[in-house]
Structure formats: C-alpha cells, structure tokens
Write a protein that holds these residues in place. Structure first.
Motif, PDB file in Angstrom:
ATOM      1  N   ARG A  21     -56.736 -39.307  74.505  1.00  0.00           N
ATOM      2  CA  ARG A  21     -57.131 -39.422  75.912  1.00  0.00           C
ATOM      3  C   ARG A  21     -57.412 -40.893  76.218  1.00  0.00           C
ATOM      4  NH1 ARG A  21     -61.769 -37.067  75.610  1.00  0.00           N
ATOM      5  NH2 ARG A  21     -60.858 -34.977  75.538  1.00  0.00           N
ATOM      6  N   LEU A  22     -56.737 -41.444  77.198  1.00  0.00           N
ATOM      7  CA  LEU A  22     -56.846 -42.870  77.491  1.00  0.00           C
ATOM      8  C   LEU A  22     -58.135 -43.176  78.257  1.00  0.00           C
ATOM      9  CD1 LEU A  22     -53.133 -43.566  78.487  1.00  0.00           C
ATOM     10  CD2 LEU A  22     -54.218 -43.779  76.238  1.00  0.00           C
ATOM     11  N   ASP A  23     -58.738 -44.314  77.936  1.00  0.00           N
ATOM     12  CA  ASP A  23     -60.028 -44.672  78.523  1.00  0.00           C
ATOM     13  C   ASP A  23     -59.960 -44.943  80.017  1.00  0.00           C
ATOM     14  OD1 ASP A  23     -61.337 -44.418  76.101  1.00  0.00           O
ATOM     15  OD2 ASP A  23     -61.072 -46.535  75.563  1.00  0.00           O
ATOM     16  N   ASP A  24     -58.793 -45.340  80.520  1.00  0.00           N
ATOM     17  CA  ASP A  24     -58.690 -45.692  81.947  1.00  0.00           C
ATOM     18  C   ASP A  24     -58.428 -44.482  82.846  1.00  0.00           C
ATOM     19  OD1 ASP A  24     -56.099 -45.055  81.325  1.00  0.00           O
ATOM     20  OD2 ASP A  24     -55.252 -47.016  81.803  1.00  0.00           O
ATOM     21  N   CYS A  25     -58.533 -43.278  82.265  1.00  0.00           N
ATOM     22  CA  CYS A  25     -58.357 -42.021  83.020  1.00  0.00           C
ATOM     23  C   CYS A  25     -56.949 -41.849  83.588  1.00  0.00           C
ATOM     24  CB  CYS A  25     -59.382 -41.921  84.161  1.00  0.00           C
ATOM     25  SG  CYS A  25     -61.098 -41.966  83.614  1.00  0.00           S
ATOM     26  N   SER A  26     -55.985 -42.563  83.026  1.00  0.00           N
ATOM     27  CA  SER A  26     -54.612 -42.469  83.523  1.00  0.00           C
ATOM     28  C   SER A  26     -53.838 -41.333  82.870  1.00  0.00           C
ATOM     29  CB  SER A  26     -53.871 -43.789  83.293  1.00  0.00           C
ATOM     30  OG  SER A  26     -53.783 -44.073  81.899  1.00  0.00           O
ATOM     31  N   GLY A  27     -54.368 -40.761  81.801  1.00  0.00           N
ATOM     32  CA  GLY A  27     -53.673 -39.673  81.118  1.00  0.00           C
ATOM     33  C   GLY A  27     -53.791 -39.757  79.615  1.00  0.00           C
ATOM     34  N   TYR A  28     -52.661 -39.584  78.912  1.00  0.00           N
ATOM     35  CA  TYR A  28     -52.699 -39.410  77.466  1.00  0.00           C
ATOM     36  C   TYR A  28     -51.537 -40.134  76.786  1.00  0.00           C
ATOM     37  CZ  TYR A  28     -55.666 -35.650  79.100  1.00  0.00           C
ATOM     38  OH  TYR A  28     -56.639 -34.952  79.739  1.00  0.00           O
ATOM     39  N   ARG A  29     -51.737 -40.380  75.507  1.00  0.00           N
ATOM     40  CA  ARG A  29     -50.669 -40.885  74.653  1.00  0.00           C
ATOM     41  C   ARG A  29     -50.491 -39.906  73.503  1.00  0.00           C
ATOM     42  NH1 ARG A  29     -52.771 -45.245  73.489  1.00  0.00           N
ATOM     43  NH2 ARG A  29     -53.618 -44.767  71.433  1.00  0.00           N
ATOM     44  N   LEU A  30     -49.302 -39.318  73.409  1.00  0.00           N
ATOM     45  CA  LEU A  30     -48.980 -38.386  72.326  1.00  0.00           C
ATOM     46  C   LEU A  30     -48.197 -39.163  71.272  1.00  0.00           C
ATOM     47  CD1 LEU A  30     -48.880 -35.519  71.146  1.00  0.00           C
ATOM     48  CD2 LEU A  30     -46.826 -35.117  72.507  1.00  0.00           C
ATOM     49  N   THR A  31     -48.812 -39.363  70.122  1.00  0.00           N
ATOM     50  CA  THR A  31     -48.193 -40.142  69.052  1.00  0.00           C
ATOM     51  C   THR A  31     -47.734 -39.208  67.940  1.00  0.00           C
ATOM     52  OG1 THR A  31     -49.682 -41.985  69.535  1.00  0.00           O
ATOM     53  CG2 THR A  31     -48.473 -42.062  67.451  1.00  0.00           C
ATOM     54  N   ILE A  32     -46.428 -39.211  67.685  1.00  0.00           N
ATOM     55  CA  ILE A  32     -45.850 -38.442  66.582  1.00  0.00           C
ATOM     56  C   ILE A  32     -45.544 -39.437  65.474  1.00  0.00           C
ATOM     57  CG2 ILE A  32     -43.994 -36.901  65.864  1.00  0.00           C
ATOM     58  CD1 ILE A  32     -43.662 -36.249  68.911  1.00  0.00           C
ATOM     59  N   TYR A  33     -46.213 -39.296  64.356  1.00  0.00           N
ATOM     60  CA  TYR A  33     -46.123 -40.275  63.277  1.00  0.00           C
ATOM     61  C   TYR A  33     -44.936 -39.967  62.360  1.00  0.00           C
ATOM     62  CZ  TYR A  33     -50.761 -41.736  64.728  1.00  0.00           C
ATOM     63  OH  TYR A  33     -51.815 -42.209  65.462  1.00  0.00           O
TER      64      TYR A  33
END
Length: 321
Positions: A243-255
């Motif tokens: 969950r991004l701190d700037d309330c803009s949404g999310y980052r889904l990271t697939i490693y």
C-alpha cells in the motif's frame, strides 16, 4: 471443491445480522478510495483501544522482532500497524465488491511477464503469499492477472463462508479451490503447470514443520513449501502487495523464483523462506499482520511469548437443517 452454492438455509433468521453486516460492508466499499482509507485508519485506532488481547500479541511480536527500537518507536509502529489492519477491512470489501476495472486503476504490477513466461513453459508455480494486511486485495489482483488456484479453510459461519468464497473467486473464473488438507489435489495441479496460492508464514505447529529463525527467533515453519516445490515440480514465486504512502494505490511486486528451493534439505528451505519473508517485512513492517501468534509454538525449554494473553474459546459449529 465445487463452486460456492447459495442454499435456502442461509436465509435462516440466525444469519440475518450477518447479511446486514455484509450489506453495510458492500455500501462502504462503494465510497471514494481516500474516504475508505481514512475510515480504515479510524477503525484501526478504535481496534487499538478495544482489542486488548490482539494489541498485546502485536506488542510482544514487535518487541521480539525489533529489539533495536525504543518504547516510543515501538508504540508508533504499533499504532501504524493497527491503522493498517483497519484499512485491511476496507480493502477486503474492495476485493470482494468492486469491479476489476476499478481495482486495476489503483495498482502497478511489476514482474508479471516473468511469471507468465514460467507458466508458458508448462511449469507449476507455487505463488508464495505472506500475511501482510493487503493479503485479501493482493490475492484478488493476482487472480485478475493469471489463472490462480487457491488453498482454503472453511469459515464456521456458513453465510460468511459463502460470501467469502464468492468474493475470492469472482476475479478468477477458471481457478480451482482446494481444501487446505487436500495435498494431493494441490500437487496434481502444480504438476499440470497450474499456479497455486500458498502462504507459509503462520504457526501451524511443529508436526508438519521445523523451527527456523525469523528475526533471530525460532519460529515453527511449515515444510510444505519444500515438498510442494519438489513433488509438484514447481517454482516458488513470492509476491507482495504494498500500500503506497501517498494514498495513490498499490504496487504488486512479483519476485523472481527462489531457485534454491527445493534444496533437498527441508530445514534449509524453511530458513530460506523465512529469510525472504523477514526481508520483505523489514521494508514495510507496519503492513504486516503482527496480531497473529506467530511464535506460539516454542522449542523445549523456551518461554511462552504470549503468557497471560487470553485465548479465544473455540465454539462448536452448529448445523442448520
């Protein structure tokens, strides 16, 4: 398992309150995104005041895992964590009740092409999730991106169980759900090149696990990751929704896959799993589910981390006919 099916018995008066709560939950999920985040933080602050047992569990987990933090820093981390848990309630509503197009607008995905390339080669994927507060929303976003099978434990409330399965499976039409004990079914799916959702970071006891260090503390860790990868001939591919701190949404990271698993040594594999999980937690510690009793199973001679914390009584499941 068969698809969730509505039954007339779900309309029994004893479940009316549950239906009303779901209706309210649905309405909350329709609010603007930033409003939901603000409401979630407020819910989390109330939980911090009222959920005394969960607060104590989280306090002890944080103190155990972050001994370098002073009391003020731990208190600040605890507050942010409960706010994150409150937001998780709103995010579950987003996952279950909002459209795929609404969700896609709020996430940036990294690493999806590499995952699809693995599947294109016919290899199974053990998609390793972790119990961050974004867990429910992360599973929905993954299900929208690939065909995803899942492992499942039924809820004791049949209405909640029905709505939970409907909410989880709505974004993955071709996915299959397996009972958590259906190991053979999961192995067959992996051998067929399917992607199966799996979270190995809770304490399920030591019968099917080993003690592996997590934040320098012995943690009962399931060895299923190693067995599924070996017998299912599957790649272990971790992912995290942040969950991004700037309330803009999310980052889904697939490693990238953890290529060292399976190594032939279940303890070593468990250590590798916990090392990876610990590294991800350190990146966003406030978004991890510290309210779980992660260290409840202890080696012989080790003290009870949660001494004095009231345990939730298990209720007998009643069946309505």
């Amino acid at each position: 398992m068969e698809k969730p099916r509505f039954r007339v018995t779900l309309l029994h008066p004893r479940y009316w309150l549950t239906w009303m709560l779901f209706a309210f939950w649905f309405l909350l999920a329709q609010l603007p995104y930033r409003w939901q985040l603000a409401m979630g933080r407020g819910i989390g602050r109330v939980m911090l005041k009222l959920a005394t047992s969960r607060r104590t569990i989280a306090e002890r987990n944080l103190a155990l895992c972050f001994p370098e933090l002073n009391e003020t820093e731990l208190a600040q981390l605890l507050r942010r964590n409960f706010e994150s848990n409150g937001i998780a309630l709103m995010e579950t509503g987003m996952a279950w009740f909002r459209s795929a197009s609404w969700l896609r607008k709020r996430v940036a995905i990294e690493g999806l092409e590499k995952l699809r390339a693995i599947q294109a080669e016919g290899e199974g994927v053990l998609l390793m999730a972790m119990h961050f507060t974004t867990l429910e929303l992360g599973a929905a976003l993954m299900g929208m991106s690939i065909t995803l099978d899942g492992m499942y434990r039924p809820h004791k409330n049949p209405v909640y169980d029905y709505m939970q399965r409907k909410g989880r499976e709505r974004h993955t039409a071709d996915g299959t759900v397996y009972q958590r004990k259906d190991v053979r079914g999961v192995l067959r799916a992996l051998q067929r090149g399917r992607a199966v959702w799996y979270a190995p970071d809770q304490d399920y006891g030591i019968k099917q696990g080993v003690f592996a260090p997590l934040f320098a503390n012995p943690a009962a860790t399931v060895t299923g990751t190693s067995r599924f990868a070996r017998v299912g001939r599957a790649k272990v591919v971790p992912y995290v929704l942040t969950r991004l701190d700037d309330c803009s949404g999310y980052r889904l990271t697939i490693y990238p896959p953890i290529e060292e698993i399976p190594s032939g040594d279940e303890l070593q594999d468990a250590i590798l799993v916990n090392q990876f999980i610990e590294a991800r937690i350190r990146e966003i510690p406030e978004q991890y589910m510290w309210v779980h009793r992660r260290f409840k199973t202890r080696p012989d001679g080790a003290g009870n981390v949660y001494e004095g914390v009231r345990k939730k009584k298990k209720k007998r499941r009643k069946v309505v006919t």
